[in-house]
Design a protein around this motif. Structure first.
Motif, short mmCIF file in Angstrom:
data_model
loop_
_atom_site.label_atom_id
_atom_site.label_comp_id
_atom_site.label_asym_id
_atom_site.label_seq_id
_atom_site.Cartn_x
_atom_site.Cartn_y
_atom_site.Cartn_z
N GLY A 129 14.87 33.88 29.04
CA GLY A 129 15.27 32.49 29.27
C GLY A 129 15.81 32.32 30.67
N PHE A 130 16.52 33.33 31.12
CA PHE A 130 17.07 33.33 32.47
C PHE A 130 15.93 33.33 33.50
CE2 PHE A 130 18.44 35.86 36.14
CZ PHE A 130 19.52 35.11 36.57
N VAL A 131 14.88 34.12 33.23
CA VAL A 131 13.72 34.14 34.14
C VAL A 131 13.09 32.75 34.20
CG1 VAL A 131 11.37 35.04 34.49
CG2 VAL A 131 13.19 36.59 33.81
N THR A 132 12.88 32.15 33.03
CA THR A 132 12.23 30.83 33.00
C THR A 132 13.05 29.81 33.79
OG1 THR A 132 11.30 31.36 30.86
CG2 THR A 132 11.32 29.05 31.45
N GLU A 133 14.37 29.82 33.59
CA GLU A 133 15.23 28.88 34.29
C GLU A 133 15.23 29.17 35.80
OE1 GLU A 133 16.72 26.14 33.32
OE2 GLU A 133 17.76 25.81 35.24
N THR A 134 15.34 30.44 36.17
CA THR A 134 15.33 30.81 37.59
C THR A 134 14.04 30.35 38.25
OG1 THR A 134 16.59 32.80 37.08
CG2 THR A 134 15.54 32.74 39.23
N GLU A 135 12.92 30.68 37.61
CA GLU A 135 11.63 30.36 38.22
C GLU A 135 11.44 28.84 38.32
OE1 GLU A 135 9.98 32.47 39.76
OE2 GLU A 135 9.93 34.41 38.74
N ALA A 136 11.95 28.08 37.34
CA ALA A 136 11.84 26.62 37.41
C ALA A 136 12.64 26.11 38.62
CB ALA A 136 12.34 25.99 36.12
N GLN A 137 13.83 26.69 38.83
CA GLN A 137 14.66 26.27 39.97
C GLN A 137 14.00 26.66 41.28
OE1 GLN A 137 18.86 27.15 39.65
NE2 GLN A 137 18.98 26.45 37.56
N VAL A 138 13.41 27.86 41.32
CA VAL A 138 12.73 28.31 42.54
C VAL A 138 11.55 27.39 42.84
CG1 VAL A 138 11.37 30.18 43.60
CG2 VAL A 138 13.42 30.73 42.29
N GLU A 139 10.83 27.03 41.79
CA GLU A 139 9.64 26.18 41.97
C GLU A 139 10.06 24.83 42.56
OE1 GLU A 139 6.72 23.40 41.46
OE2 GLU A 139 8.20 23.37 39.85
N SER A 140 11.14 24.27 42.05
CA SER A 140 11.55 22.96 42.58
C SER A 140 12.11 23.10 43.99
CB SER A 140 12.50 22.26 41.60
OG SER A 140 13.82 22.32 42.04
N HIS A 141 12.76 24.24 44.27
CA HIS A 141 13.24 24.52 45.63
C HIS A 141 12.04 24.59 46.60
CE1 HIS A 141 14.66 27.00 48.98
NE2 HIS A 141 13.62 27.76 48.72
N LEU A 142 10.97 25.29 46.17
CA LEU A 142 9.79 25.43 47.04
C LEU A 142 9.14 24.07 47.29
CD1 LEU A 142 8.20 28.71 45.61
CD2 LEU A 142 9.29 28.43 47.84
N ARG A 143 9.15 23.22 46.27
CA ARG A 143 8.60 21.87 46.44
C ARG A 143 9.37 21.15 47.55
NH1 ARG A 143 9.58 18.78 41.76
NH2 ARG A 143 9.22 20.68 40.58
N GLY A 144 10.69 21.32 47.55
CA GLY A 144 11.52 20.70 48.59
C GLY A 144 11.17 21.23 49.98
N HIS A 145 10.94 22.53 50.06
CA HIS A 145 10.59 23.13 51.36
C HIS A 145 9.21 22.66 51.83
CE1 HIS A 145 13.46 26.69 52.23
NE2 HIS A 145 14.09 25.58 51.96
N LEU A 146 8.29 22.49 50.90
CA LEU A 146 6.95 22.02 51.27
C LEU A 146 7.04 20.62 51.87
CD1 LEU A 146 4.92 23.49 48.28
CD2 LEU A 146 4.53 23.99 50.70
N ASP A 147 8.01 19.83 51.39
CA ASP A 147 8.22 18.49 51.95
C ASP A 147 8.82 18.57 53.35
OD1 ASP A 147 7.25 17.27 49.72
OD2 ASP A 147 9.21 16.88 48.82
N ARG A 148 9.66 19.58 53.57
CA ARG A 148 10.36 19.66 54.86
C ARG A 148 9.55 20.36 55.96
NH1 ARG A 148 16.01 22.21 53.33
NH2 ARG A 148 16.45 22.04 55.55
N LEU A 149 8.58 21.17 55.57
CA LEU A 149 7.78 21.90 56.56
C LEU A 149 6.99 20.94 57.43
CD1 LEU A 149 5.74 24.87 55.03
CD2 LEU A 149 7.39 24.99 56.89
N SER A 150 6.85 21.30 58.68
CA SER A 150 6.00 20.50 59.57
C SER A 150 4.58 20.50 59.03
CB SER A 150 6.03 21.11 60.97
OG SER A 150 4.89 20.69 61.68
N PRO A 151 3.90 19.34 59.04
CA PRO A 151 2.50 19.32 58.57
C PRO A 151 1.61 20.22 59.42
CG PRO A 151 3.22 17.13 59.31
CD PRO A 151 4.40 18.04 59.46
#
Ligand code: FE2
Ligand code: FE2
Length: 204
Positions: A129-151
């Motif tokens: 359960g900890f893995v699932t929660e961690t990976e969900a948080q990482v995935e949403s974090h990566l989504r944020g970084h994809l928005d911030r990266l220069s195109p």
């Protein structure tokens, strides 16, 4: 004693030896001409992601140490191998961007190892359960970084997209193996720790 030495050896390797990836890094290795401001931002973002992957190594390592069931252990080790690819890709991209790794990585490793070992000690369902929660948080974090990266930074984007894809699968696999939903305070505490980590690694 052997186990302790093995864990210290692994920690030193993660922190000092360049990681080797089994899969080719995502994106084209062709040098890009990124404007300096974009390059600096990308280097900071990739430093944060690299620190996250150092933490992932430690978390999975800690969990595998205390996992009871062999199927769970094997699944954790399979995901950990893919995290090694992520670590190698982030390292390589950081070099290409003339960036550096976070000075706080040893701290993240030790802290994450302890959290992973604790999660594992609570039993396999909690650990998964900890893995699932961690990976969900990482995935949403990566989504944020994809928005911030220069195109313009298509190489970093390709790496983060591949990582995002893998993290989603790691989370799904852990849930399929019987991971339980974590109580809200645990998810909130994990969010607070990852915020500390992302902010710290962005600057230091
Ligand atoms: Fe990862
Ligand atoms: Fe993952």
């Amino acid at each position: 004693m052997d186990r302790i030495i093995g864990e210290i050896d692994k920690a030193i390797k993660v922190l000092t030896v360049p990681a080797q990836s089994a899969r080719a890094p995502a994106g084209s290795p062709d040098p890009e001409t990124l404007p300096d401001a974009d390059r600096r931002t990308s280097a900071r973002l990739m430093r944060v992601n690299h620190a996250g992957e150092v933490a992932a190594q430690a978390l999975y390592q800690g969990q595998a140490l205390t996992a009871r069931n062999q199927t769970v252990k094997a699944a954790l080790q399979q995901s950990a191998a893919e995290e090694t690819d992520h670590l190698a890709w982030c390292e390589q991209r950081l070099r290409e961007l003339q960036g550096r790794t976070s000075l706080l990585n040893p701290l993240w490793y030790v802290g994450s190892f302890a959290i992973g070992a604790l999660a594992g000690a609570l039993g396999d369902r909690a650990s998964l359960g900890f893995v699932t929660e961690t990976e969900a948080q990482v995935e949403s974090h990566l989504r944020g970084h994809l928005d911030r990266l220069s195109p313009r930074d298509s190489r970093s984007r390709a790496i983060l997209e591949q990582m995002q894809h893998d993290e989603i699968r790691h989370g799904e696999n852990a849930a399929a193996l019987g991971g339980m939903a974590l109580p809200l305070p645990a998810s909130l505490a994990m969010r607070a720790v990852s915020k500390l980590m992302t902010n710290g690694s962005y600057w230091i």
